[in-house]
Structures are given as C-alpha cells and as structure tokens.
Design a protein around this motif. Structure first.
Motif, PDB file in Angstrom:
ATOM      1  N   ARG A  12       0.823  -1.211   0.000  1.00  0.00           N
ATOM      2  CA  ARG A  12       0.000   0.000   0.000  1.00  0.00           C
ATOM      3  C   ARG A  12       0.858   1.263   0.000  1.00  0.00           C
ATOM      4  O   ARG A  12       0.536   2.238  -0.671  1.00  0.00           O
ATOM      5  CB  ARG A  12      -0.933   0.008   1.212  1.00  0.00           C
ATOM      6  CG  ARG A  12      -2.197  -0.786   1.017  1.00  0.00           C
ATOM      7  CD  ARG A  12      -3.221  -0.488   2.108  1.00  0.00           C
ATOM      8  NE  ARG A  12      -2.710  -0.656   3.456  1.00  0.00           N
ATOM      9  CZ  ARG A  12      -2.705  -1.798   4.140  1.00  0.00           C
ATOM     10  NH1 ARG A  12      -3.192  -2.895   3.584  1.00  0.00           N
ATOM     11  NH2 ARG A  12      -2.224  -1.859   5.359  1.00  0.00           N
ATOM     12  N   SER A  13       1.943   1.258   0.753  1.00  0.00           N
ATOM     13  CA  SER A  13       2.765   2.465   0.844  1.00  0.00           C
ATOM     14  C   SER A  13       3.559   2.718  -0.432  1.00  0.00           C
ATOM     15  O   SER A  13       3.946   3.847  -0.702  1.00  0.00           O
ATOM     16  CB  SER A  13       3.707   2.383   2.037  1.00  0.00           C
ATOM     17  OG  SER A  13       4.723   1.443   1.808  1.00  0.00           O
ATOM     18  N   ARG A  14       3.784   1.683  -1.229  1.00  0.00           N
ATOM     19  CA  ARG A  14       4.586   1.854  -2.445  1.00  0.00           C
ATOM     20  C   ARG A  14       3.754   2.059  -3.699  1.00  0.00           C
ATOM     21  O   ARG A  14       4.250   2.592  -4.693  1.00  0.00           O
ATOM     22  CB  ARG A  14       5.483   0.631  -2.637  1.00  0.00           C
ATOM     23  CG  ARG A  14       6.506   0.499  -1.541  1.00  0.00           C
ATOM     24  CD  ARG A  14       7.368  -0.703  -1.753  1.00  0.00           C
ATOM     25  NE  ARG A  14       8.189  -0.972  -0.572  1.00  0.00           N
ATOM     26  CZ  ARG A  14       9.098  -1.913  -0.517  1.00  0.00           C
ATOM     27  NH1 ARG A  14       9.292  -2.703  -1.549  1.00  0.00           N
ATOM     28  NH2 ARG A  14       9.793  -2.089   0.580  1.00  0.00           N
ATOM     29  N   LEU A  15       2.497   1.640  -3.700  1.00  0.00           N
ATOM     30  CA  LEU A  15       1.687   1.696  -4.916  1.00  0.00           C
ATOM     31  C   LEU A  15       1.515   3.111  -5.460  1.00  0.00           C
ATOM     32  O   LEU A  15       1.552   3.319  -6.671  1.00  0.00           O
ATOM     33  CB  LEU A  15       0.316   1.057  -4.674  1.00  0.00           C
ATOM     34  CG  LEU A  15       0.274  -0.453  -4.826  1.00  0.00           C
ATOM     35  CD1 LEU A  15      -1.132  -0.975  -4.524  1.00  0.00           C
ATOM     36  CD2 LEU A  15       0.724  -0.901  -6.184  1.00  0.00           C
ATOM     37  N   GLY A  16       1.344   4.077  -4.590  1.00  0.00           N
ATOM     38  CA  GLY A  16       1.193   5.459  -5.050  1.00  0.00           C
ATOM     39  C   GLY A  16       2.411   5.953  -5.796  1.00  0.00           C
ATOM     40  O   GLY A  16       2.299   6.581  -6.863  1.00  0.00           O
ATOM     41  N   TRP A  17       3.576   5.669  -5.250  1.00  0.00           N
ATOM     42  CA  TRP A  17       4.813   6.101  -5.900  1.00  0.00           C
ATOM     43  C   TRP A  17       5.017   5.373  -7.221  1.00  0.00           C
ATOM     44  O   TRP A  17       5.465   5.971  -8.206  1.00  0.00           O
ATOM     45  CB  TRP A  17       6.011   5.880  -4.984  1.00  0.00           C
ATOM     46  CG  TRP A  17       5.976   6.796  -3.812  1.00  0.00           C
ATOM     47  CD1 TRP A  17       5.694   6.474  -2.522  1.00  0.00           C
ATOM     48  CD2 TRP A  17       6.207   8.210  -3.822  1.00  0.00           C
ATOM     49  NE1 TRP A  17       5.733   7.596  -1.732  1.00  0.00           N
ATOM     50  CE2 TRP A  17       6.055   8.669  -2.500  1.00  0.00           C
ATOM     51  CE3 TRP A  17       6.519   9.128  -4.820  1.00  0.00           C
ATOM     52  CZ2 TRP A  17       6.201  10.002  -2.159  1.00  0.00           C
ATOM     53  CZ3 TRP A  17       6.672  10.461  -4.471  1.00  0.00           C
ATOM     54  CH2 TRP A  17       6.508  10.882  -3.156  1.00  0.00           C
ATOM     55  N   LEU A  18       4.683   4.082  -7.248  1.00  0.00           N
ATOM     56  CA  LEU A  18       4.812   3.333  -8.496  1.00  0.00           C
ATOM     57  C   LEU A  18       3.838   3.851  -9.549  1.00  0.00           C
ATOM     58  O   LEU A  18       4.172   3.912 -10.734  1.00  0.00           O
ATOM     59  CB  LEU A  18       4.599   1.843  -8.239  1.00  0.00           C
ATOM     60  CG  LEU A  18       5.726   1.166  -7.459  1.00  0.00           C
ATOM     61  CD1 LEU A  18       5.339  -0.261  -7.112  1.00  0.00           C
ATOM     62  CD2 LEU A  18       7.022   1.197  -8.237  1.00  0.00           C
ATOM     63  N   ALA A  19       2.646   4.245  -9.125  1.00  0.00           N
ATOM     64  CA  ALA A  19       1.681   4.816 -10.062  1.00  0.00           C
ATOM     65  C   ALA A  19       2.196   6.145 -10.613  1.00  0.00           C
ATOM     66  O   ALA A  19       2.085   6.416 -11.819  1.00  0.00           O
ATOM     67  CB  ALA A  19       0.327   5.006  -9.383  1.00  0.00           C
TER      68      ALA A  19
END
Length: 100
Positions: A12-19
């Motif tokens: 969850r914490s990484r998905l935003g940055w990957l998006a």
C-alpha cells in the motif's frame, strides 16, 4: 515504511509512488512518440534515449539521497509544509540545472 510492517502495508505504501512513476514513463513515451518523425529521419538519435532516461533516474536518486541525508542529520523538519515546498523546489531546480 518500517521493516517490521506487514507485506500488505508495504505494498500500500509503495503503490502510489509506483503509479506516479508509471505516469512519468507514459509521459516519456508520449514525448518519444511526438518526435517519432525526427527519430525516423535520424535513427542515431534513438541511441541516446536510454542514456537520457538513465540520467533522469540518476538525478532522481541523487535528490532522494540528499533529502534522506538531510532528514537523518535533522536538517529538515518533515512536519512543516514550508520545508516540503522548499525541498521540492530546490531539488527540482538542482535536477533541472544538472540536466541542462
């Protein structure tokens, strides 16, 4: 994220940055598409595309390293909104000038 956090929390914490990164890559693809006619006439320019992309990644890594060092040395207060704006504008300016 803390290393002791669950796998789901890490995802969850990484998905935003990957998006956000994916949006940036789409932007790069659109720029390459925009200059497709030039790349077809001057095929040798296509050899520089991976170099430019890699250079951008290196500049981003340097910016992240600078911010992490400043946070570790307690030179930045991440709770202040002004600090965030100052850091983002400074690192954007430094990265832009290094890219010129």
């Amino acid at each position: 994220e803390e290393y002791s956090s669950s796998v789901c929390a890490a995802v969850r914490s990484r998905l935003g940055w990957l998006a956000l990164f994916l949006v940036g890559l789409w932007g790069a693809a659109f720029v390459i598409d925009w200059f497709e006619h030039m790349l077809q006439r001057n095929v040798e320019l296509a050899h520089f595309v991976p170099l430019i992309i890699g250079h951008g990644g290196n500049a981003g890594s340097q910016a992240v390293g600078s911010v992490i060092r400043a946070l570790a040395a307690k030179e930045l207060d991440p709770s202040l909104r002004a600090t965030f704006a100052r850091v983002v504008s400074r690192e954007t300016l430094v990265g832009g000038l290094c890219g010129v």
